[in-house]
Design a protein around this motif. Structure first.
Motif, short mmCIF file in Angstrom:
data_model
loop_
_atom_site.label_atom_id
_atom_site.label_comp_id
_atom_site.label_asym_id
_atom_site.label_seq_id
_atom_site.Cartn_x
_atom_site.Cartn_y
_atom_site.Cartn_z
N LEU B 222 19.60 -102.53 -31.71
CA LEU B 222 18.80 -101.50 -32.36
C LEU B 222 18.39 -102.05 -33.73
CD1 LEU B 222 21.14 -99.79 -30.61
CD2 LEU B 222 19.98 -97.92 -31.67
N PRO B 223 17.15 -102.45 -33.93
CA PRO B 223 16.78 -103.19 -35.14
C PRO B 223 16.93 -102.42 -36.45
CG PRO B 223 15.13 -103.47 -33.44
CD PRO B 223 16.04 -102.39 -32.97
N SER B 224 16.47 -101.15 -36.50
CA SER B 224 16.54 -100.49 -37.80
C SER B 224 17.96 -100.16 -38.20
CB SER B 224 15.75 -99.18 -37.81
OG SER B 224 14.69 -99.25 -36.95
N LEU B 225 18.83 -99.90 -37.20
CA LEU B 225 20.19 -99.52 -37.54
C LEU B 225 21.12 -100.72 -37.58
CD1 LEU B 225 20.46 -96.45 -35.21
CD2 LEU B 225 20.00 -96.45 -37.63
N ASN B 226 20.63 -101.87 -37.14
CA ASN B 226 21.44 -103.10 -37.10
C ASN B 226 22.73 -102.89 -36.30
OD1 ASN B 226 21.82 -105.79 -37.74
ND2 ASN B 226 23.14 -105.30 -39.46
N GLN B 227 22.57 -102.37 -35.09
CA GLN B 227 23.73 -102.16 -34.24
C GLN B 227 23.48 -102.84 -32.90
OE1 GLN B 227 26.52 -99.54 -34.57
NE2 GLN B 227 26.11 -100.25 -36.62
N ILE B 228 24.55 -103.38 -32.34
CA ILE B 228 24.42 -103.98 -31.01
C ILE B 228 24.89 -102.95 -30.00
CG2 ILE B 228 25.39 -105.72 -29.49
CD1 ILE B 228 25.42 -107.63 -31.71
N SER B 229 24.03 -102.60 -29.07
CA SER B 229 24.43 -101.58 -28.11
C SER B 229 24.80 -102.17 -26.76
CB SER B 229 23.31 -100.56 -27.92
OG SER B 229 22.20 -101.19 -27.34
N GLY B 230 24.50 -103.43 -26.53
CA GLY B 230 24.86 -104.04 -25.26
C GLY B 230 25.07 -105.52 -25.46
N LEU B 231 26.10 -106.03 -24.84
CA LEU B 231 26.41 -107.45 -24.98
C LEU B 231 27.03 -107.91 -23.68
CD1 LEU B 231 26.72 -109.88 -26.89
CD2 LEU B 231 28.91 -108.99 -27.52
N GLN B 232 26.48 -108.97 -23.13
CA GLN B 232 27.03 -109.45 -21.87
C GLN B 232 26.85 -110.95 -21.81
OE1 GLN B 232 26.48 -109.37 -17.27
NE2 GLN B 232 25.12 -110.20 -18.68
N SER B 233 27.92 -111.65 -21.50
CA SER B 233 27.77 -113.09 -21.41
C SER B 233 28.43 -113.61 -20.16
CB SER B 233 28.35 -113.79 -22.62
OG SER B 233 29.68 -114.16 -22.38
N ASP B 234 28.04 -114.80 -19.78
CA ASP B 234 28.44 -115.41 -18.53
C ASP B 234 28.67 -116.88 -18.77
OD1 ASP B 234 26.90 -114.75 -15.30
OD2 ASP B 234 28.92 -115.30 -15.92
N GLY B 235 29.31 -117.57 -17.82
CA GLY B 235 29.49 -119.00 -18.01
C GLY B 235 30.58 -119.27 -19.03
N GLU B 236 30.58 -120.44 -19.63
CA GLU B 236 31.63 -120.75 -20.59
C GLU B 236 31.03 -121.24 -21.89
OE1 GLU B 236 33.58 -123.65 -18.31
OE2 GLU B 236 31.60 -124.54 -17.99
N MET B 237 31.53 -120.70 -23.00
CA MET B 237 31.00 -121.10 -24.31
C MET B 237 32.14 -121.13 -25.30
SD MET B 237 27.42 -119.16 -24.75
CE MET B 237 27.71 -117.62 -23.99
N GLY B 238 32.00 -121.92 -26.32
CA GLY B 238 32.98 -121.90 -27.40
C GLY B 238 32.74 -120.68 -28.26
N GLU B 239 33.72 -120.36 -29.10
CA GLU B 239 33.62 -119.14 -29.91
C GLU B 239 32.48 -119.21 -30.92
OE1 GLU B 239 37.34 -118.41 -31.82
OE2 GLU B 239 36.26 -117.50 -33.49
N ASP B 240 32.33 -120.39 -31.57
CA ASP B 240 31.25 -120.48 -32.57
C ASP B 240 29.90 -120.43 -31.92
OD1 ASP B 240 33.28 -123.05 -33.89
OD2 ASP B 240 33.20 -120.94 -34.53
N THR B 241 29.80 -121.07 -30.74
CA THR B 241 28.51 -121.04 -30.03
C THR B 241 28.17 -119.60 -29.70
OG1 THR B 241 29.60 -122.80 -28.82
CG2 THR B 241 27.28 -122.43 -28.35
#
Lengths: 310, 277
Positions: B222-241
């Protein structure tokens, strides 16, 4: 998810407590409840494990069957997950009620294991393009007291560790047809390397802080949670936000730092054959709530399940 | 497996001819390039240009169509309607119901009309992404239905579905805190590909060196409120990435924001009665 009704006064009490790093049962924000793991309890499966985390009870059975490999990857086997929310857990799960939750849990498990390193799928291949091992991982929820993802992931890791897949020999006969033979010796089997199997850590946003291993009451006070699955090396295999609320990007970055501490704990619990002795000390120092004797008996059980393969 | 008794099914053993394609030939031709197939750059916030239009379905309260590269989605919103189930929670706030479906001809391999578990999972994630943006407490005892249909799948489907659905909700006049925008990213080794196409998402253009850090991430923001309403990831990644990719996706959402706002204001002006002057 099984829910409890929480009054406004209770919500305020929990929120204020979490703000001061003190939860209702005396834990800090980053402490887990007492966990017990038992393996090799169901004799009809190829591998099984039961995890008790507080009042949450999860039983996992792994059965290995021979099947045809997927056409896109003919030299790999695969895993199939199914989560069954039994009506024993809560009356909400009666009939079709538990299906939605079961489906959400299975889909998340597919995502968690959807990478090349968690389980070595190539070791599950018998003959390229024709036969492979399919591991059916079936999860049964017996009791539900919050934090299902974590308990399920630990149980799956323990069950896969306990899985014994019989060794097969493929022989060709005169006409060119292939014959599959299973060895007669029940102890002649292959074990899986579960070093890279990830564990899931659920972080619930309560007020402005996040808590690990939330109970049902704490869950009722939180609007959103973040599910992170990590391997022992620290690689993240799946991140998911669940719940109907929104999260600040800064709090998400904070949460990814917290999970590394919790996951180190998990990976020491799930033992390797050579490392059993050292686990006792490290777990006792991390967990203040576990009584040493109970843990030693658990480890002995795990030892027993283990020694059969030697 | 649920069977569809209404359709006459073809033979069980029918397979897509793409399975028999010589995969090595496809891989070699594209692995050596540094630029992506459609001319965008790796490692830069280069989202595909979108075409959006609102108000195309006359029967629906609100509707939107989005095209990004070859990905085409259509969404319609019905409601607020009276809810069928009378739970206690419905007395205080409304309910949002989402449904996301793929047309059988949308992907490379023919899909089925019955909703598989992937589609149910995507519908659930769409619901979680949209819920924080809609003022549901203003619609007690009602339900709002959001139906997304994917006409062509060329990558980043969930991200564009979120954007399309929030545009359709705005077009329907549902009160919202902010538009919800979606952005997808694919991490390959050291570089990232923002807004990946279908081929990029499924790793067909794999550069030979990237054995680590292989995954995809979808963020709803949500751009004006600067909030993330959905997050989904797959595969493998390092924490910083992972944290770096989340920031990149947020940047991608900010790039998309003015385009969506412009399309919405055009749609509102078209709907408004002509001024007498």
């Amino acid at each position: 998810m099984a829910t409890v009704q929480v009054s406004e006064a209770e919500k305020v009490y929990i929120l204020h407590g979490v703000r001061d790093d003190l939860r209702v049962d005396g834990r800090g924000c980053e402490d887990y409840r007492h966990m017990e793991i038992e393996t090799d309890m169901v004799s009809n499966t190829d591998g099984s494990a039961k995890v008790t985390l507080g009042h949450t009870d999860v039983l996992v059975g792994v059965k290995a069957e021979m099947g045809k490999p997927r056409p896109m990857v003919p030299d790999e086997g695969y895993l199939e997950f199914f989560v069954d929310c039994s009506a024993n857990a809560t009356p909400e799960f009666e009939g079709r009620g538990g299906d939605e939750l079961g489906m959400e849990l299975s889909n998340t498990l597919y995502k968690v294991f959807n990478n090349r390193y968690s389980v070595d799928l190539k070791s599950l291949c018998i003959s390229r393009g024709e036969h492979c091992w399919v591991l059916y991982v079936d999860v049964l929820l017996l009791q539900c007291d919050g934090n299902l993802f974590d308990a399920i992931s630990v149980a799956i890791k323990a069950a896969l560790f306990n899985t014994k897949i019989p060794k097969v020999h493929i022989s060709e006969d005169e006409e060119g047809g292939k014959e599959i033979e299973l060895s007669d010796d029940p102890y002649d089997c292959m074990r899986l390397n579960v070093e890279n199997v990830p564990c899931i850590v659920t972080l619930c946003k309560v007020g402005h802080r996040h808590v690990v291993d939330a109970t049902l009451q704490e869950k009722a006070c939180s609007v959103a949670s973040l599910i992170i699955s990590v391997t022992h090396k620290g690689t993240v295999t799946c991140v998911r936000k669940v719940g109907g609320g929104s999260l600040d990007p800064e709090s998400i970055f904070e949460m990814t730092e917290v999970k590394s501490g919790a996951c180190a704990l998990f990976h020491t619990i799930c033992p390797h054959p050579g490392k059993l002795i050292s686990i006792e000390c490290s777990v006792v120092s991390n967990f203040n709530l576990i009584r040493t004797s109970k843990l030693v008996t658990q480890l002995h059980l795990l030892c027993r399940g283990n020694s059969l393969s030697v | 497996m649920p069977t569809d008794t209404k359709r006459v099914r073809g033979p069980e053993v029918s397979q897509s001819p793409s399975l028999f394609l010589c995969k090595n030939a496809v891989k070699k031709s594209t692995a050596s390039n540094d630029a992506r197939v459609d001319g965008r750059q790796r490692g830069q916030v280069d989202v595909r240009s979108v075409f959006v239009r609102c108000g195309l379905i006359s029967q629906a309260k609100g509707s939107a169509y989005i095209e990004a590269g070859n990905t085409k989605l259509i969404c319609c919103v019905y409601g607020p309607r009276e809810t069928e189930r009378k739970d206690e929670t419905d007395m205080k706030s409304g309910r949002l119901i989402t449904d996301m479906r793929f047309a059988p001809f949308s992907c490379r391999e023919r899909g089925s009309w019955i909703q598989g578990s992937d589609e149910k999972d995507l519908s659930l994630m769409l619901l979680e992404s949209l819920r924080p943006g809609v003022c549901l407490q203003k619609y007690p005892r009602s339900q709002i239905e959001v139906n997304v249909m994917v006409l062509e799948n060329d990558g980043a489907v969930l991200a564009h579905a979120v954007t399309c659905a929030s545009m359709a909700l705005a077009d329907a006049g549902i009160e919202m805190y902010d538009l919800v925008l979606g952005c997808s990213i694919r991490q390959e080794g050291a570089t990232y590909l923002i807004d990946p196409t279908f081929l990029e998402e499924n790793g067909y253009n794999l550069a030979s060196g990237s054995r680590e850090n292989l995954g995809s991430l979808t963020v709803a923001f949500l751009p004006s409120l600067n909030q993330i309403s959905g997050l989904q990831s797959d595969g493998e990644m390092g924490e910083d990435t992972l944290t770096g990719d989340v920031r990149t996706c947020i940047e991608g959402c900010f790039k998309l924001y003015p385009v969506i706002q412009q399309a919405l204001s055009k749609a509102v002006r078209r709907k408004a009665p002509p001024s007498e002057s």
